[in-house]
Design a protein around this motif. Structure first.
Motif, short mmCIF file in Angstrom:
data_model
loop_
_atom_site.label_atom_id
_atom_site.label_comp_id
_atom_site.label_asym_id
_atom_site.label_seq_id
_atom_site.Cartn_x
_atom_site.Cartn_y
_atom_site.Cartn_z
N ASN A 44 0.82 -1.21 0.00
CA ASN A 44 0.00 0.00 0.00
C ASN A 44 0.85 1.26 0.00
O ASN A 44 0.55 2.24 -0.70
N ILE A 45 1.91 1.26 0.80
CA ILE A 45 2.68 2.48 1.04
C ILE A 45 3.78 2.71 0.01
O ILE A 45 4.00 3.84 -0.43
N TYR A 46 4.45 1.65 -0.41
CA TYR A 46 5.58 1.86 -1.34
C TYR A 46 5.15 2.56 -2.63
O TYR A 46 5.84 3.48 -3.09
N PRO A 47 4.02 2.18 -3.24
CA PRO A 47 3.61 2.89 -4.46
C PRO A 47 3.36 4.39 -4.24
O PRO A 47 3.46 5.18 -5.19
N LEU A 48 3.04 4.79 -3.03
CA LEU A 48 2.77 6.19 -2.73
C LEU A 48 4.05 7.00 -2.47
O LEU A 48 4.19 8.12 -2.96
N TYR A 49 4.96 6.44 -1.69
CA TYR A 49 6.12 7.21 -1.22
C TYR A 49 7.47 6.55 -1.49
O TYR A 49 8.50 7.16 -1.23
N GLY A 50 7.47 5.32 -1.98
CA GLY A 50 8.72 4.59 -2.16
C GLY A 50 9.72 5.28 -3.07
O GLY A 50 10.90 5.39 -2.73
N GLU A 51 9.25 5.77 -4.21
CA GLU A 51 10.18 6.41 -5.15
C GLU A 51 10.72 7.72 -4.59
O GLU A 51 11.89 8.05 -4.82
N THR A 52 9.90 8.46 -3.85
CA THR A 52 10.37 9.69 -3.22
C THR A 52 11.51 9.40 -2.26
O THR A 52 12.55 10.08 -2.27
N VAL A 53 11.33 8.39 -1.43
CA VAL A 53 12.37 8.02 -0.45
C VAL A 53 13.60 7.46 -1.16
O VAL A 53 14.74 7.83 -0.85
#
Length: 349
Positions: A44-53
Protein backbone atom coordinates in the motif's frame (compact mmCIF):
# COMPACT_ATOMS: atom_id res chain seq x y z
CA UNK A 1 10.09 21.90 12.12
CA UNK A 2 9.70 20.29 15.53
CA UNK A 3 12.42 18.08 16.98
CA UNK A 4 13.45 16.27 20.12
CA UNK A 5 16.19 13.95 21.31
CA UNK A 6 15.54 10.49 22.76
CA UNK A 7 18.28 9.35 25.12
CA UNK A 8 17.79 5.59 24.72
CA UNK A 9 19.88 3.07 22.85
CA UNK A 10 22.60 5.03 21.06
CA UNK A 11 20.40 8.11 21.39
CA UNK A 12 18.49 9.48 18.40
CA UNK A 13 16.63 12.47 17.08
CA UNK A 14 12.99 12.77 16.02
CA UNK A 15 12.20 15.40 13.39
CA UNK A 16 8.61 16.36 12.57
CA UNK A 17 8.00 18.38 9.42
CA UNK A 18 5.63 18.36 6.49
CA UNK A 19 7.46 17.12 3.37
CA UNK A 20 10.48 15.71 5.17
CA UNK A 21 10.28 12.40 3.25
CA UNK A 22 11.59 14.13 0.13
CA UNK A 23 14.79 15.13 1.95
CA UNK A 24 15.16 12.06 4.16
CA UNK A 25 18.47 11.12 2.53
CA UNK A 26 20.35 14.11 3.89
CA UNK A 27 19.08 13.49 7.42
CA UNK A 28 19.95 9.80 7.24
CA UNK A 29 23.41 10.58 5.81
CA UNK A 30 24.16 12.57 8.95
CA UNK A 31 23.68 9.50 11.18
CA UNK A 32 24.62 6.50 9.04
CA UNK A 33 27.87 5.49 7.27
CA UNK A 34 26.00 2.78 5.33
CA UNK A 35 26.75 2.05 1.70
CA UNK A 36 23.58 0.01 1.07
CA UNK A 37 20.12 0.89 2.40
CA UNK A 38 17.20 -1.52 2.29
CA UNK A 39 13.77 0.09 2.27
CA UNK A 40 11.22 -2.21 3.91
CA UNK A 41 7.66 -1.25 3.00
CA UNK A 42 4.30 -2.74 2.03
CA UNK A 43 2.16 -2.95 -1.07
CA UNK A 44 0.00 0.00 0.00
CA UNK A 45 2.68 2.48 1.04
CA UNK A 46 5.58 1.86 -1.34
CA UNK A 47 3.61 2.89 -4.46
CA UNK A 48 2.77 6.19 -2.73
CA UNK A 49 6.12 7.21 -1.22
CA UNK A 50 8.72 4.59 -2.16
CA UNK A 51 10.18 6.41 -5.15
CA UNK A 52 10.37 9.69 -3.22
CA UNK A 53 12.37 8.02 -0.45
CA UNK A 54 14.50 6.00 -2.87
CA UNK A 55 15.40 9.08 -4.93
CA UNK A 56 16.37 11.02 -1.81
CA UNK A 57 18.53 8.16 -0.55
CA UNK A 58 20.22 7.73 -3.92
CA UNK A 59 20.86 11.48 -4.10
CA UNK A 60 22.63 11.14 -0.75
CA UNK A 61 24.93 8.53 -2.28
CA UNK A 62 23.38 5.29 -1.05
CA UNK A 63 22.91 2.09 -3.00
CA UNK A 64 19.20 1.38 -2.47
CA UNK A 65 17.31 -1.92 -2.53
CA UNK A 66 13.70 -2.53 -1.50
CA UNK A 67 11.75 -5.34 0.14
CA UNK A 68 7.99 -5.02 -0.32
CA UNK A 69 5.56 -7.28 1.56
CA UNK A 70 1.79 -7.69 1.31
CA UNK A 71 0.08 -5.00 3.38
CA UNK A 72 -1.78 -6.07 6.51
CA UNK A 73 -1.35 -7.42 10.03
CA UNK A 74 -1.55 -10.96 8.66
CA UNK A 75 1.93 -10.43 7.15
CA UNK A 76 3.40 -9.63 10.57
CA UNK A 77 4.81 -13.11 11.12
CA UNK A 78 8.09 -14.87 11.72
CA UNK A 79 7.94 -16.14 8.13
CA UNK A 80 8.02 -12.58 6.77
CA UNK A 81 10.88 -11.56 9.04
CA UNK A 82 12.92 -14.56 7.89
CA UNK A 83 12.20 -13.56 4.30
CA UNK A 84 13.45 -10.05 5.04
CA UNK A 85 16.70 -11.19 6.68
CA UNK A 86 17.32 -13.68 3.88
CA UNK A 87 16.82 -10.83 1.40
CA UNK A 88 19.40 -8.78 3.32
CA UNK A 89 21.84 -11.69 3.26
CA UNK A 90 21.29 -12.32 -0.46
CA UNK A 91 22.17 -8.68 -1.09
CA UNK A 92 25.27 -8.87 1.15
CA UNK A 93 24.33 -6.16 3.61
CA UNK A 94 26.99 -5.65 6.28
CA UNK A 95 26.83 -4.53 9.91
CA UNK A 96 27.44 -0.97 8.72
CA UNK A 97 24.44 -0.99 6.39
CA UNK A 98 20.94 0.18 7.15
CA UNK A 99 17.24 -0.68 7.04
CA UNK A 100 14.68 2.09 6.46
CA UNK A 101 11.16 1.26 7.64
CA UNK A 102 8.69 3.09 5.40
CA UNK A 103 5.12 2.53 6.55
CA UNK A 104 2.86 2.09 9.53
CA UNK A 105 3.19 0.11 12.73
CA UNK A 106 3.34 -3.31 11.08
CA UNK A 107 6.22 -2.20 8.86
CA UNK A 108 8.10 -0.55 11.68
CA UNK A 109 7.69 -3.55 13.97
CA UNK A 110 8.90 -6.04 11.36
CA UNK A 111 11.68 -3.96 9.86
CA UNK A 112 12.95 -3.13 13.34
CA UNK A 113 12.88 -6.77 14.39
CA UNK A 114 14.71 -7.79 11.21
CA UNK A 115 17.32 -5.11 11.98
CA UNK A 116 17.63 -6.44 15.54
CA UNK A 117 18.37 -10.02 14.49
CA UNK A 118 20.27 -9.66 11.21
CA UNK A 119 24.01 -10.03 11.96
CA UNK A 120 22.97 -9.70 15.64
CA UNK A 121 21.86 -6.15 15.05
CA UNK A 122 22.15 -3.41 12.40
CA UNK A 123 20.85 0.15 12.40
CA UNK A 124 17.41 1.14 11.20
CA UNK A 125 15.49 4.35 10.59
CA UNK A 126 11.76 4.88 11.09
CA UNK A 127 9.75 6.76 8.45
CA UNK A 128 6.23 6.33 9.90
CA UNK A 129 3.38 7.01 7.48
CA UNK A 130 0.30 6.22 9.60
CA UNK A 131 -0.99 8.36 12.43
CA UNK A 132 -0.74 5.38 14.79
CA UNK A 133 2.95 4.88 14.03
CA UNK A 134 3.68 8.62 14.17
CA UNK A 135 2.18 9.15 17.62
CA UNK A 136 3.31 5.84 19.12
CA UNK A 137 4.97 2.81 17.59
CA UNK A 138 7.85 4.48 15.68
CA UNK A 139 9.35 5.72 18.96
CA UNK A 140 10.75 3.56 21.73
CA UNK A 141 12.42 0.58 20.10
CA UNK A 142 9.77 -2.10 20.59
CA UNK A 143 9.93 -4.46 17.62
CA UNK A 144 7.97 -7.69 17.22
CA UNK A 145 5.85 -10.04 15.16
CA UNK A 146 2.72 -11.99 16.03
CA UNK A 147 2.48 -15.69 16.78
CA UNK A 148 -0.67 -17.81 16.43
CA UNK A 149 -0.79 -17.82 20.24
CA UNK A 150 -0.88 -14.02 20.55
CA UNK A 151 0.21 -10.58 19.42
CA UNK A 152 3.82 -9.36 19.51
CA UNK A 153 5.08 -12.46 21.35
CA UNK A 154 8.30 -12.68 19.31
CA UNK A 155 10.43 -9.55 19.31
CA UNK A 156 13.28 -7.47 20.70
CA UNK A 157 14.04 -4.03 22.06
CA UNK A 158 16.00 -2.29 19.29
CA UNK A 159 16.03 1.49 19.13
CA UNK A 160 16.10 3.28 15.76
CA UNK A 161 18.95 5.67 14.97
CA UNK A 162 16.57 8.30 13.58
CA UNK A 163 12.82 8.97 13.27
CA UNK A 164 11.51 11.27 10.54
CA UNK A 165 7.81 12.13 10.80
CA UNK A 166 6.17 13.66 7.74
CA UNK A 167 2.72 14.81 8.83
CA UNK A 168 1.84 15.78 5.23
CA UNK A 169 1.21 12.09 4.48
CA UNK A 170 -1.69 12.15 6.94
CA UNK A 171 -3.63 14.32 4.49
CA UNK A 172 -4.02 11.29 2.21
CA UNK A 173 -5.01 8.83 4.94
CA UNK A 174 -8.50 7.33 4.62
CA UNK A 175 -10.71 8.33 7.59
CA UNK A 176 -10.58 4.78 8.97
CA UNK A 177 -6.79 4.87 9.41
CA UNK A 178 -6.86 8.38 10.83
CA UNK A 179 -9.32 7.19 13.44
CA UNK A 180 -7.20 4.13 14.12
CA UNK A 181 -4.22 6.29 15.02
CA UNK A 182 -6.24 8.56 17.26
CA UNK A 183 -6.78 5.65 19.65
CA UNK A 184 -3.10 5.71 20.66
CA UNK A 185 -3.16 9.49 21.08
CA UNK A 186 -6.23 9.16 23.29
CA UNK A 187 -4.42 6.47 25.28
CA UNK A 188 -1.48 8.79 25.91
CA UNK A 189 -3.84 11.46 27.18
CA UNK A 190 -5.55 8.96 29.48
CA UNK A 191 -2.34 7.85 31.19
CA UNK A 192 -0.12 10.93 31.08
CA UNK A 193 -1.80 14.19 30.14
CA UNK A 194 -5.28 15.44 30.98
CA UNK A 195 -4.63 18.53 28.83
CA UNK A 196 -3.80 16.36 25.79
CA UNK A 197 -6.97 14.32 26.34
CA UNK A 198 -9.06 17.49 26.57
CA UNK A 199 -7.47 18.90 23.42
CA UNK A 200 -8.40 15.72 21.55
CA UNK A 201 -11.83 15.74 23.19
CA UNK A 202 -12.72 19.34 22.35
CA UNK A 203 -10.72 20.52 19.32
CA UNK A 204 -10.57 19.74 15.62
CA UNK A 205 -7.49 17.54 15.82
CA UNK A 206 -6.60 17.84 12.13
CA UNK A 207 -6.00 21.57 12.59
CA UNK A 208 -3.43 20.93 15.35
CA UNK A 209 -2.11 17.52 14.31
CA UNK A 210 1.58 18.55 14.36
CA UNK A 211 1.14 19.61 17.99
CA UNK A 212 -0.69 16.37 18.84
CA UNK A 213 2.04 14.22 17.27
CA UNK A 214 4.80 16.20 18.99
CA UNK A 215 3.13 16.01 22.40
CA UNK A 216 2.54 12.27 22.07
CA UNK A 217 6.12 11.47 21.06
CA UNK A 218 7.50 13.83 23.70
CA UNK A 219 5.54 12.07 26.43
CA UNK A 220 6.53 8.65 25.12
CA UNK A 221 10.19 9.63 24.75
CA UNK A 222 10.28 10.65 28.40
CA UNK A 223 8.83 7.32 29.48
CA UNK A 224 11.25 5.37 27.28
CA UNK A 225 14.25 7.29 28.62
CA UNK A 226 13.26 6.50 32.20
CA UNK A 227 12.37 2.85 31.54
CA UNK A 228 13.73 1.60 28.21
CA UNK A 229 13.18 -2.14 28.81
CA UNK A 230 9.75 -1.88 30.49
CA UNK A 231 10.74 -2.73 34.05
CA UNK A 232 8.28 -0.24 35.51
CA UNK A 233 6.77 3.01 34.20
CA UNK A 234 6.83 2.02 30.53
CA UNK A 235 4.15 -0.58 31.23
CA UNK A 236 1.73 2.37 31.50
CA UNK A 237 1.86 2.63 27.71
CA UNK A 238 -0.05 -0.66 27.61
CA UNK A 239 -3.27 0.94 28.84
CA UNK A 240 -6.07 -0.75 26.90
CA UNK A 241 -3.64 -3.18 25.30
CA UNK A 242 -4.13 -6.30 27.42
CA UNK A 243 -7.79 -6.51 26.46
CA UNK A 244 -7.04 -4.96 23.07
CA UNK A 245 -4.56 -7.65 22.08
CA UNK A 246 -7.04 -10.30 23.23
CA UNK A 247 -9.69 -8.73 20.98
CA UNK A 248 -7.28 -8.70 18.03
CA UNK A 249 -6.43 -12.35 18.65
CA UNK A 250 -10.11 -13.32 18.78
CA UNK A 251 -10.53 -11.67 15.39
CA UNK A 252 -7.60 -13.56 13.94
CA UNK A 253 -5.74 -10.23 13.53
CA UNK A 254 -8.02 -9.52 10.55
CA UNK A 255 -11.42 -8.20 11.64
CA UNK A 256 -10.37 -5.50 14.12
CA UNK A 257 -7.57 -2.94 13.73
CA UNK A 258 -5.05 -2.29 16.49
CA UNK A 259 -6.46 1.15 17.27
CA UNK A 260 -10.02 -0.12 17.39
CA UNK A 261 -9.01 -2.93 19.72
CA UNK A 262 -7.06 -0.62 22.03
CA UNK A 263 -10.03 1.74 22.20
CA UNK A 264 -12.37 -1.06 23.22
CA UNK A 265 -9.74 -2.27 25.67
CA UNK A 266 -9.55 1.16 27.31
CA UNK A 267 -13.30 1.20 27.79
CA UNK A 268 -13.35 -2.33 29.18
CA UNK A 269 -10.57 -1.75 31.72
CA UNK A 270 -12.01 1.63 32.76
CA UNK A 271 -15.46 0.15 33.33
CA UNK A 272 -13.88 -2.63 35.39
CA UNK A 273 -11.87 -0.03 37.29
CA UNK A 274 -14.97 1.97 38.13
CA UNK A 275 -16.86 -1.13 39.32
CA UNK A 276 -13.95 -2.10 41.58
CA UNK A 277 -13.25 1.34 42.99
CA UNK A 278 -9.96 1.67 41.08
CA UNK A 279 -11.01 4.40 38.63
CA UNK A 280 -12.96 7.62 39.13
CA UNK A 281 -16.57 7.14 38.06
CA UNK A 282 -17.28 8.82 34.74
CA UNK A 283 -13.92 8.18 33.08
CA UNK A 284 -15.23 5.31 30.98
CA UNK A 285 -18.03 7.51 29.59
CA UNK A 286 -15.56 10.27 28.69
CA UNK A 287 -13.34 7.75 26.93
CA UNK A 288 -16.34 6.34 25.07
CA UNK A 289 -17.32 9.83 24.02
CA UNK A 290 -13.94 10.73 22.56
CA UNK A 291 -13.64 7.35 20.82
CA UNK A 292 -17.05 7.89 19.23
CA UNK A 293 -15.94 11.38 18.12
CA UNK A 294 -13.30 9.67 15.99
CA UNK A 295 -15.62 6.90 14.78
CA UNK A 296 -13.96 4.23 16.91
CA UNK A 297 -15.79 1.26 18.38
CA UNK A 298 -16.38 1.06 22.12
CA UNK A 299 -17.56 -2.55 22.43
CA UNK A 300 -16.45 -5.78 20.75
CA UNK A 301 -18.66 -8.50 19.28
CA UNK A 302 -17.06 -11.07 21.59
CA UNK A 303 -18.24 -11.49 25.16
CA UNK A 304 -16.24 -10.20 28.10
CA UNK A 305 -15.67 -13.81 29.15
CA UNK A 306 -14.16 -14.64 25.75
CA UNK A 307 -11.90 -11.58 25.95
CA UNK A 308 -10.78 -12.46 29.49
CA UNK A 309 -9.98 -16.02 28.42
CA UNK A 310 -7.97 -14.72 25.45
CA UNK A 311 -5.81 -12.63 27.80
CA UNK A 312 -3.95 -15.79 28.85
CA UNK A 313 -1.27 -15.18 26.18
CA UNK A 314 -0.55 -11.61 27.26
CA UNK A 315 3.15 -10.67 27.48
CA UNK A 316 2.60 -8.93 30.81
CA UNK A 317 1.37 -12.14 32.41
CA UNK A 318 3.53 -13.79 35.07
CA UNK A 319 3.07 -17.23 36.57
CA UNK A 320 0.38 -15.95 38.92
CA UNK A 321 -0.82 -12.53 37.73
CA UNK A 322 -1.18 -9.93 34.98
CA UNK A 323 -0.03 -6.32 35.37
CA UNK A 324 -3.11 -4.37 34.35
CA UNK A 325 -2.95 -0.66 33.63
CA UNK A 326 -5.72 1.42 35.18
CA UNK A 327 -6.31 5.15 35.42
CA UNK A 328 -7.18 6.87 38.67
CA UNK A 329 -8.58 9.73 36.59
CA UNK A 330 -7.95 11.09 33.10
CA UNK A 331 -4.21 11.71 32.84
CA UNK A 332 -3.25 9.48 35.79
CA UNK A 333 -2.28 5.95 34.80
CA UNK A 334 -0.95 3.35 37.22
CA UNK A 335 0.05 -0.31 37.32
CA UNK A 336 -2.14 -2.75 39.23
CA UNK A 337 -1.21 -6.47 39.26
CA UNK A 338 -4.16 -8.84 39.52
CA UNK A 339 -3.79 -12.51 40.44
CA UNK A 340 -4.90 -14.82 37.65
CA UNK A 341 -7.59 -16.39 39.80
CA UNK A 342 -9.13 -12.95 40.44
CA UNK A 343 -9.16 -11.69 36.83
CA UNK A 344 -12.64 -13.03 35.96
CA UNK A 345 -14.07 -11.38 39.09
CA UNK A 346 -12.36 -8.10 38.16
CA UNK A 347 -14.34 -8.05 34.91
CA UNK A 348 -17.53 -9.40 36.46
CA UNK A 349 -17.53 -12.77 34.68
Amino acid sequence: MKSLRVNAGKGYDIFIEKGILSSCGEYIKAVSPAKTVCIVSDTNIYPLYGETVKNSLESAGYNVISYIFKAGEESKTTDTVIEIVEFLAENSLTRNDLIVALGGGVTGDMAGFAAAVYLRGIDFVQLPTSLLSQVDSSVGGKTAVDLPQGKNLCGAFHQPVLVLIDTAVLDTLPPYYYSDGMAEAIKMGCIKSKSLFEKIEKEDVKSVIDDIVFECVSLKAGVVERDEKEKGERALLNFGHTAGHAIEKLGGFKTVSHGEAVGMGMVLISEAGEKNGLTKVGCAERIKGVLEKYDLKTEDVHSVLEIVEAMSADKKRTADSIKFIFIKDIGEGYIYPVENKNIPKLFGV
